[in-house]
Motif scaffolding. Structure first.
Motif, PDB file in Angstrom:
ATOM      1  N   ASN A   1       0.840  -1.378   0.009  1.00  0.00           N
ATOM      2  CA  ASN A   1       0.069   0.111  -0.072  1.00  0.00           C
ATOM      3  C   ASN A   1       0.689   1.405  -0.031  1.00  0.00           C
ATOM      4  N   GLU A   2       2.048   1.095  -0.645  1.00  0.00           N
ATOM      5  CA  GLU A   2       2.825   2.545  -0.766  1.00  0.00           C
ATOM      6  C   GLU A   2       2.132   3.322  -1.403  1.00  0.00           C
ATOM      7  N   ASP A   3       1.338   3.137  -2.502  1.00  0.00           N
ATOM      8  CA  ASP A   3       0.604   3.980  -3.405  1.00  0.00           C
ATOM      9  C   ASP A   3      -0.754   4.689  -2.810  1.00  0.00           C
ATOM     10  N   THR A   4      -1.137   4.179  -1.639  1.00  0.00           N
ATOM     11  CA  THR A   4      -2.283   4.847  -1.208  1.00  0.00           C
ATOM     12  C   THR A   4      -2.035   5.310   0.550  1.00  0.00           C
ATOM     13  N   ALA A   5      -0.708   5.160   0.789  1.00  0.00           N
ATOM     14  CA  ALA A   5      -0.443   5.621   2.099  1.00  0.00           C
ATOM     15  C   ALA A   5      -0.645   7.429   2.121  1.00  0.00           C
ATOM     16  N   PRO A   6      -1.638   7.842   3.030  1.00  0.00           N
ATOM     17  CA  PRO A   6      -1.646   9.412   3.039  1.00  0.00           C
ATOM     18  C   PRO A   6      -0.584  10.177   3.195  1.00  0.00           C
ATOM     19  N   GLY A   7       0.283   9.724   4.108  1.00  0.00           N
ATOM     20  CA  GLY A   7       1.596  10.486   4.189  1.00  0.00           C
ATOM     21  C   GLY A   7       2.372  10.729   3.055  1.00  0.00           C
ATOM     22  N   LEU A   8       2.565   9.700   2.201  1.00  0.00           N
ATOM     23  CA  LEU A   8       3.123   9.793   0.786  1.00  0.00           C
ATOM     24  C   LEU A   8       2.473  10.572  -0.263  1.00  0.00           C
ATOM     25  N   LYS A   9       1.054  10.456  -0.043  1.00  0.00           N
ATOM     26  CA  LYS A   9       0.276  11.468  -0.981  1.00  0.00           C
ATOM     27  C   LYS A   9       0.545  12.737  -0.762  1.00  0.00           C
TER      28      LYS A   9
ATOM     29  N   GLY B   1       3.311  14.152  -0.008  1.00  0.00           N
ATOM     30  CA  GLY B   1       4.587  14.693  -0.486  1.00  0.00           C
ATOM     31  C   GLY B   1       5.765  13.914   0.633  1.00  0.00           C
ATOM     32  N   GLY B   2       5.102  13.065   1.526  1.00  0.00           N
ATOM     33  CA  GLY B   2       6.160  12.527   2.524  1.00  0.00           C
ATOM     34  C   GLY B   2       7.170  11.721   1.637  1.00  0.00           C
ATOM     35  N   VAL B   3       8.293  11.253   2.312  1.00  0.00           N
ATOM     36  CA  VAL B   3       9.170  10.295   1.699  1.00  0.00           C
ATOM     37  C   VAL B   3       9.317   9.035   2.512  1.00  0.00           C
ATOM     38  N   LEU B   4       9.297   7.909   2.053  1.00  0.00           N
ATOM     39  CA  LEU B   4       9.565   6.672   2.611  1.00  0.00           C
ATOM     40  C   LEU B   4      10.919   6.447   2.743  1.00  0.00           C
ATOM     41  N   THR B   5      11.444   6.078   4.044  1.00  0.00           N
ATOM     42  CA  THR B   5      12.767   5.696   4.156  1.00  0.00           C
ATOM     43  C   THR B   5      12.775   4.137   4.794  1.00  0.00           C
TER      44      THR B   5
ATOM     45  N   ILE C   1       8.011   7.448   7.487  1.00  0.00           N
ATOM     46  CA  ILE C   1       7.355   8.387   6.659  1.00  0.00           C
ATOM     47  C   ILE C   1       7.752   9.805   7.001  1.00  0.00           C
ATOM     48  N   SER C   2       8.880  10.374   6.417  1.00  0.00           N
ATOM     49  CA  SER C   2       9.247  11.460   6.940  1.00  0.00           C
ATOM     50  C   SER C   2       8.794  12.861   6.057  1.00  0.00           C
ATOM     51  N   ALA C   3       8.865  13.930   6.540  1.00  0.00           N
ATOM     52  CA  ALA C   3       8.535  15.031   5.722  1.00  0.00           C
ATOM     53  C   ALA C   3       9.426  15.437   4.626  1.00  0.00           C
ATOM     54  N   PRO C   4       9.174  15.975   3.443  1.00  0.00           N
ATOM     55  CA  PRO C   4      10.132  16.384   2.497  1.00  0.00           C
ATOM     56  C   PRO C   4      11.017  17.265   2.924  1.00  0.00           C
ATOM     57  N   SER C   5      12.099  17.332   2.360  1.00  0.00           N
ATOM     58  CA  SER C   5      13.347  18.195   2.910  1.00  0.00           C
ATOM     59  C   SER C   5      12.793  19.733   3.066  1.00  0.00           C
ATOM     60  N   GLY C   6      12.206  20.314   2.071  1.00  0.00           N
ATOM     61  CA  GLY C   6      11.589  21.672   1.608  1.00  0.00           C
ATOM     62  C   GLY C   6      10.734  22.018   2.655  1.00  0.00           C
ATOM     63  N   LEU C   7       9.849  21.028   3.214  1.00  0.00           N
ATOM     64  CA  LEU C   7       8.790  21.102   4.339  1.00  0.00           C
ATOM     65  C   LEU C   7       9.598  21.189   5.730  1.00  0.00           C
ATOM     66  N   ARG C   8      10.459  20.346   5.844  1.00  0.00           N
ATOM     67  CA  ARG C   8      11.169  20.231   7.055  1.00  0.00           C
ATOM     68  C   ARG C   8      11.907  21.437   7.149  1.00  0.00           C
ATOM     69  N   ALA C   9      12.396  22.343   6.241  1.00  0.00           N
ATOM     70  CA  ALA C   9      13.167  23.166   6.245  1.00  0.00           C
ATOM     71  C   ALA C   9      12.357  24.535   6.747  1.00  0.00           C
ATOM     72  N   ALA C  10      11.207  24.559   5.918  1.00  0.00           N
ATOM     73  CA  ALA C  10      10.104  25.525   6.465  1.00  0.00           C
ATOM     74  C   ALA C  10       9.659  25.512   7.783  1.00  0.00           C
ATOM     75  N   GLU C  11       9.510  24.124   8.376  1.00  0.00           N
ATOM     76  CA  GLU C  11       8.945  24.142   9.690  1.00  0.00           C
ATOM     77  C   GLU C  11      10.167  24.413  10.671  1.00  0.00           C
ATOM     78  N   GLU C  12      11.424  24.088  10.398  1.00  0.00           N
ATOM     79  CA  GLU C  12      12.560  24.743  11.180  1.00  0.00           C
ATOM     80  C   GLU C  12      12.524  26.157  11.336  1.00  0.00           C
ATOM     81  N   GLU C  13      12.359  26.660   9.807  1.00  0.00           N
ATOM     82  CA  GLU C  13      12.454  28.297   9.885  1.00  0.00           C
ATOM     83  C   GLU C  13      11.045  28.735  10.759  1.00  0.00           C
ATOM     84  N   ASP C  14      10.008  28.187  10.577  1.00  0.00           N
ATOM     85  CA  ASP C  14       8.668  29.092  11.489  1.00  0.00           C
ATOM     86  C   ASP C  14       9.090  28.671  13.065  1.00  0.00           C
TER      87      ASP C  14
END
Length: 221
Positions: free
Chosen positions: A115-123, A125-129, A185-198
């Protein structure tokens, strides 16, 4: 049961001792020994190039092989030692142990993701590690699982899959005695950077408010 246990071809080595081993190496072979079980130890020779290719694939000591030796019945073996040249680091001798059907061994089993194609977190923009694309398990030689599966259904960004979330085949258990992470499932790098900036801006704003409040208290005094 695993789909296929890889074959390992060898020939019976005539003669024993250092002389026979040196001759085998001159002939492009690597001497070895097969021990264990009810049969006597069997000296063998393995083709050098084929053995090196197997070693380069990795996990050689944790892979179950179907050993084929002319004039002998096929037998399941696992490597217990690879002796190497101290200078060239090339194999000079290999020890194999015979396994019975009920023998317990440690093997790395691959992880399949569902169910990699239906995982809400990946939809979103999350990243599967895959922290562990393979998991080392204690398994029974006669009943080796081809894979274990993890299910990403319903998982959001920040969620993890640990070994306790996996239904393991009967008779198997992890070699690590703790609830370790297999994937997350982690946040994409751009989103993580924005969260850290906020978060950084929030800390600055909080510091400014605190400084202002202290200043006002000082004026009042």
């Amino acid at each position: 049961m695993a789909g296929e246990i890889p074959d390992l071809h060898a020939s019976e080595r005539t003669g024993t001792g250092k002389g026979a081993a040196r001759q085998a190496r001159r002939d492009g072979m690597v001497p070895g020994i097969v021990f264990g079980g009810e049969n006597a130890p069997l000296p063998i020779n393995l083709p050098y190039n084929a053995l090196v290719a197997r070693l380069k694939k990795g996990r050689f000591k944790s892979t179950l092989f179907n050993l084929k030796v002319d004039g002998h019945e096929d037998v399941r073996v696992i490597c217990r030692d690879v002796q190497r040249d101290v200078v060239k680091d090339l194999p000079t001798h290999v020890d194999f142990m015979r396994l019975r059907r009920h023998s317990k061994i440690n093997l790395f089993i691959p992880v399949e993701v569902l169910n990699e194609d239906t995982a809400p977190g990946l939809k979103k923009g999350g990243v599967l590690t895959m922290v562990r694309p393979e998991v080392e398990l204690v398994v029974t030689a006669g009943d080796i699982p081809e894979k274990i599966t993890i299910d990403l259904a319903g998982l959001e960004i920040g969620d993890t899959v640990t070994i306790s979330d996996v239904t393991l085949p009967q008779g198997t258990k992890p070699t690590i005695d703790r609830d370790f992470v297999i994937a997350n499932i982690s946040a994409p790098s751009g989103l993580r950077a924005a969260e850290e900036e906020d978060e950084g801006e929030g800390e600055v704003a909080a510091d400014e408010v605190e400084a202002t409040e202290q200043g006002e208290k000082g004026d009042e005094e």
